[in-house]
Enzyme design. Sequence first.
Site, PDB file in Angstrom:
ATOM      1  N   GLU A  35      60.865 -13.815  29.664  1.00 16.83           N
ATOM      2  CA  GLU A  35      60.373 -12.675  30.495  1.00 16.83           C
ATOM      3  C   GLU A  35      61.077 -11.792  30.774  1.00 16.83           C
ATOM      4  O   GLU A  35      61.085 -10.436  30.814  1.00 16.83           O
ATOM      5  CB  GLU A  35      59.660 -13.268  31.781  1.00 16.83           C
ATOM      6  CG  GLU A  35      58.380 -14.352  31.535  1.00 16.83           C
ATOM      7  CD  GLU A  35      57.172 -13.462  31.149  1.00 16.83           C
ATOM      8  OE1 GLU A  35      57.339 -12.420  31.092  1.00 16.83           O
ATOM      9  OE2 GLU A  35      56.194 -14.420  30.874  1.00 16.83           O
TER      10      GLU A  35
ATOM     11  N   GLU B 139      46.225  -7.261  26.072  1.00 20.99           N
ATOM     12  CA  GLU B 139      46.094  -7.571  24.635  1.00 20.99           C
ATOM     13  C   GLU B 139      44.946  -6.793  23.648  1.00 20.99           C
ATOM     14  O   GLU B 139      45.208  -6.116  22.637  1.00 20.99           O
ATOM     15  CB  GLU B 139      46.121  -8.993  24.294  1.00 20.99           C
ATOM     16  CG  GLU B 139      47.611  -9.549  24.558  1.00 20.99           C
ATOM     17  CD  GLU B 139      47.977  -9.647  26.058  1.00 20.99           C
ATOM     18  OE1 GLU B 139      46.882  -9.644  26.962  1.00 20.99           O
ATOM     19  OE2 GLU B 139      49.020 -10.098  26.356  1.00 20.99           O
TER      20      GLU B 139
ATOM     21  N   ARG C  65      60.705  -7.865  29.523  1.00 10.88           N
ATOM     22  CA  ARG C  65      60.377  -6.919  30.441  1.00 10.88           C
ATOM     23  C   ARG C  65      61.553  -5.926  30.831  1.00 10.88           C
ATOM     24  O   ARG C  65      61.512  -4.629  30.933  1.00 10.88           O
ATOM     25  CB  ARG C  65      60.085  -7.532  31.674  1.00 10.88           C
ATOM     26  CG  ARG C  65      58.220  -8.329  31.541  1.00 10.88           C
ATOM     27  CD  ARG C  65      57.850  -8.898  32.900  1.00 10.88           C
ATOM     28  NE  ARG C  65      56.992  -9.772  32.475  1.00 10.88           N
ATOM     29  CZ  ARG C  65      55.692 -10.034  33.219  1.00 10.88           C
ATOM     30  NH1 ARG C  65      55.528  -9.251  34.202  1.00 10.88           N
ATOM     31  NH2 ARG C  65      54.957 -11.033  33.106  1.00 10.88           N
TER      32      ARG C  65
ATOM     33  N   ASP D  21      51.136 -17.248  20.830  1.00 11.54           N
ATOM     34  CA  ASP D  21      51.118 -16.030  20.341  1.00 11.54           C
ATOM     35  C   ASP D  21      52.188 -15.234  19.640  1.00 11.54           C
ATOM     36  O   ASP D  21      51.963 -14.806  18.615  1.00 11.54           O
ATOM     37  CB  ASP D  21      50.588 -15.073  21.508  1.00 11.54           C
ATOM     38  CG  ASP D  21      51.325 -15.249  22.910  1.00 11.54           C
ATOM     39  OD1 ASP D  21      52.150 -15.806  22.794  1.00 11.54           O
ATOM     40  OD2 ASP D  21      50.755 -14.769  23.892  1.00 11.54           O
TER      41      ASP D  21
END
Length: 623
Positions: free
Chosen positions: A257, A526, A261, A389
Amino acid sequence: MAAMYLATPPTGGSLESLQPRGLNSRTVSLWRTWKRLSRCQRSICYMIITVLAVIVLYSYMMRDEAMRIPDLTQYDPKAPEMPLSAVLDDDTRQKKALNKVERVHNAIQVPVDEKQNMAQEAVDDYHGDDDDNEGVDAPEENGNDSNQAGEDKDDDDPHNGQQAKSLKFEGPQNERQKAVVEAFQHAWKGYRTYAWGHDHLRPISKSAQNWFGLGLTIVDSLDTMWIMNLQSEFREARDWVESTLDFGVNKDVNFFETTIRVLGGLLGAFHLSGDAMFVDKAKDLGDRLMGAFSSPTGIPYSDVNLRSSRGHVPQWSSDSSTSEVSTIQLEFRDLSRCTGINTYEDAAENVSKKIHDLPKTEGLVPIFINANTGKFRAQSTITLGARGDSYYEYLLKQWIQTGKTQEYLKQDYVTSIQGMNHRLAKRTVPNNLLYFGEILSGGRSFKPKMDELTCFLPGTLALGVHNGLSKDHLVIAEELAYTCYLTFARQPTHLAAEITYFNSDSASQMDFYVKSNDAHYLLRPETIEGLYYLYYFTGNTTYQDWGWKIFQGIEKYTKVRNGYTTIGNVKNAVDIRPKDMMESYFLGETLKYLYLLFADRHEIDLDRWVFNTEAHPLPIRSY
Ligand code: DMJ
């Protein structure tokens, strides 16, 4: 008139003498009437029949045109402005069209014929000329197609002295883009007022939430503000990064993360603004994050302490998530390119190579991997949703980022798409909608469940087709995007649930349903991301219209006085259960993709830039 006349009962004459063999009495009656007509009357009848036939034929052709699925043999990836034929603007027509689509879907079960792949020249340095760019979608010289012509120094910028090169953006060009910018400003105002410097805004309680304590919303928003041409907001955020953002804190952060980010956010801001301060910050963070790779195998631990740079397994498991360890490569490679230090790229690329060597299920990966053994956890789930994903997304995007020079990434990606079609693709009852479910227990059972997160896939597939992969992937992309869109459109809030279950029971009339515990919408991007890529590459404005409808749902049900909030229930418009949280990716991704989707021209040239999984643009380079 003709019908009335022909219906007149025939009179007189011998029935037997007029009757052709085998005709019944009604037909005979018509036949006798016809014989009694004058030549002029018959001519009028011929004319009427001809006109009717032309009308029927014309309306049939128009109906067929509207329902037509994309003729992929006509698809030209070098013509992004050319509208595709899939103008599917309402549920009914799409449902009918899906019957036709099944035929094509069956075709995608066969192995991809690599001979169909279109080689395309690797793109040049993202700031270079177009001289070597034949074969890619070069922006038009007048700048109508993309912003590359706007690349310049800004003499009025007080930070100009620190800038190398920057990309110029004109700001919103139409009403939809203006509405998105207003949404961004509304969100930003709430964050700035009540949560400045913290990770997230709690817009209802007018307070802040800290996850890592790194000002996530500021860093995630930087390049969105640059693209929206929100200059004063950008400068204030940029100055906070320079003066206040401190990575030397005794804090355990999630490696993935923080990479996508914060590291991605800093690098994206650097590339758009040209401000070298962002690279200094990115290097400081990258050096600290490198401790995550210190496992015996080099597969990163899921957590890392920013002050000590010590990596470790998470509290809840001895394993790392597969998508997390395989979704840091774009950022670390770019950091190497920006600093000239190869160590970052080497560490990250080593992970991809290790995963490449592991046994898989037709290219599909289990969602857990052990950093100490370097092996996948046996029997763990295979999914295109959470924890799986972006493994697939980064196979393709790394291949693109490196100018298509690393063949194994492309091979793994292509194999995985075949595996998805073979093992995970299913269709619903009654309307034959395409979705991708999950494999449990090492392949022993199938779960007809799809996360909203899986809706990243249409965008990735479309990007792959544009880069020369099988055109069949675009059919899958368009179909799955439609299913994803319906998971929004069929809820009374026009917002999708986090998880949707799909129906295969012929006794049920519902293609899908949502369990109460899964009914939350977390402001996720998404599906919108997928619509953006599909609009970009096909020019089909239906995708813009779908995005606009989703945006209306966001405006109506998640907007509160001081920002936007995640909600707990998409299934009941009068009981949405606000959760009092505005995620940083709402500004970094969701609003950015909406803004880009509604653009009259391509704001970002996808032949020169690749978005990381948090929508931060990084340059494509062929090395
Ligand atoms: C984002 O942080 C990224 O897109 C990530 O890859 C998946 N989840 C969120 C948004 O939903």
